[in-house]
Design an enzyme around this catalytic site. Structure first.
Site: not given
Ligand code: NAD
Length: 246
Positions: A14-15, A90-91, A149, A152, A183
């Site tokens: 997503g991000i 991941i979580t 968590q 995490y 957030g």
């Molecule tokens: P998301 O699940 O949409 O994207 C995470 C991506 O990481 C996925 O495409 C997944 O395939 C990839 N991934 C997982 N394991 C992997 C591996 N071993 N090797 C390579 N790629 C791998 O999640 P997101 O919300 O886009 O999160 C992106 C980042 O932002 C993460 O680090 C997450 O912890 C952090 N984050 C997200 C949020 C939120 O609310 N969505 C909040 C705080 C922090």
């Protein structure tokens, strides 16, 4: 244009998707890296990138050999990586009393070991060219903790220590290292939260809405820009005011 090659891990998440789009619009050649993905998932991603200069290279960021292969493939084709966005995450949520060693290790390896793996591999090239930007996607959970968590939260808080230490080591070489703490952002990661809890969470965000991937991408773009050379070792919260501190 020099210094314009960006690697975004978790790049088709997503991000990550929003970050790739934004950095490409900023004029970077962008390589999105993620776990090997189905043809369908990749097609959707590439369609979203439209005409932008974005490619895809698969890798498992928790595995050093896989990261070595990734960086070698990119640098042999395109030159020195000047921007690294460590976005893969991941979580594996569960209270500590029920957490398995595997659930602990998976989260540490994907969220934190990956930051070592890739930073270690690209930082030399950045220092040699006298310019680089590393942005680590941490989390508000690394600042506040959250029930279920501990794995995490530990990984995400660990990223801040890493960020500050590496920032000191490479500041004089024109390389900045910063982290961003989102957030609640509307992606697959938060889609799993039950509707009732989601409503409750959103009502506690001062800005009054859940964050969008683009809100985080804007911050990534800012920290990766040429103008941000005097900003290093910081943690930039992107949380709609949910957690305020100084
Ligand atoms: P998301 O699940 O949409 O994207 C995470 C991506 O990481 C996925 O495409 C997944 O395939 C990839 N991934 C997982 N394991 C992997 C591996 N071993 N090797 C390579 N790629 C791998 O999640 P997101 O919300 O886009 O999160 C992106 C980042 O932002 C993460 O680090 C997450 O912890 C952090 N984050 C997200 C949020 C939120 O609310 N969505 C909040 C705080 C922090």
């Amino acid at each position: 244009m020099t210094h314009r090659l960006a690697l975004v891990t978790g790049g088709i998440g997503g991000i990550g998707t929003a970050a790739c789009r934004r950095l490409a619009r900023d004029g970077f050649k962008v390589i999105a890296s993620d776990l090997p993905a189905s043809e369908d998932r990749l097609r959707i991603f590439m369609d979203e990138m439209n005409w932008l200069d974005v490619g895809f290279e698969p890798a498992d960021v928790s595995n050093m050999d896989s990261c070595v292969g990734l960086v070698e493939r990119i640098q042999s084709k395109h030159g020195t990586i000047s921007v690294l966005v460590n976005g893969a995450g991941i979580t594996r949520d569960v209270s500590l009393r029920k957490m398995s060693l595997d659930q602990w290790q998976q989260v540490m390896q994907v969220n934190l070991d990956s930051v070592f793996n890739l930073s270690r591999l690209v930082v030399e090239g950045m220092c040699a060219q006298g310019h680089g930007r590393i942005v680590n996607l941490s989390s508000i959970i690394g600042q506040t903790g959250a029930f279920g968590q501990s794995n995490y939260a530990a990984a995400k808080a660990g990223m801040h220590g890493f960020t500050m230490a590496l920032a000191r080591e490479v500041a004089a070489k024109g390389v900045t290292v910063n982290s961003i703490s989102p957030g609640y952002i509307d992606t697959a990661m938060t889609a799993a939260i039950p509707a009732e809890l989601r409503t409750q969470m959103v009502s506690s965000i001062p800005v009054g809405r859940i964050g969008l991937p683009e809100d985080v991408a804007n911050a990534i773009s800012f920290l990766c820009s040429e103008q941000c050379g005097y900003l290093t070792g910081i943690n930039l919260p992107v949380n709609g005011g949910l957690f305020m501190s100084f």
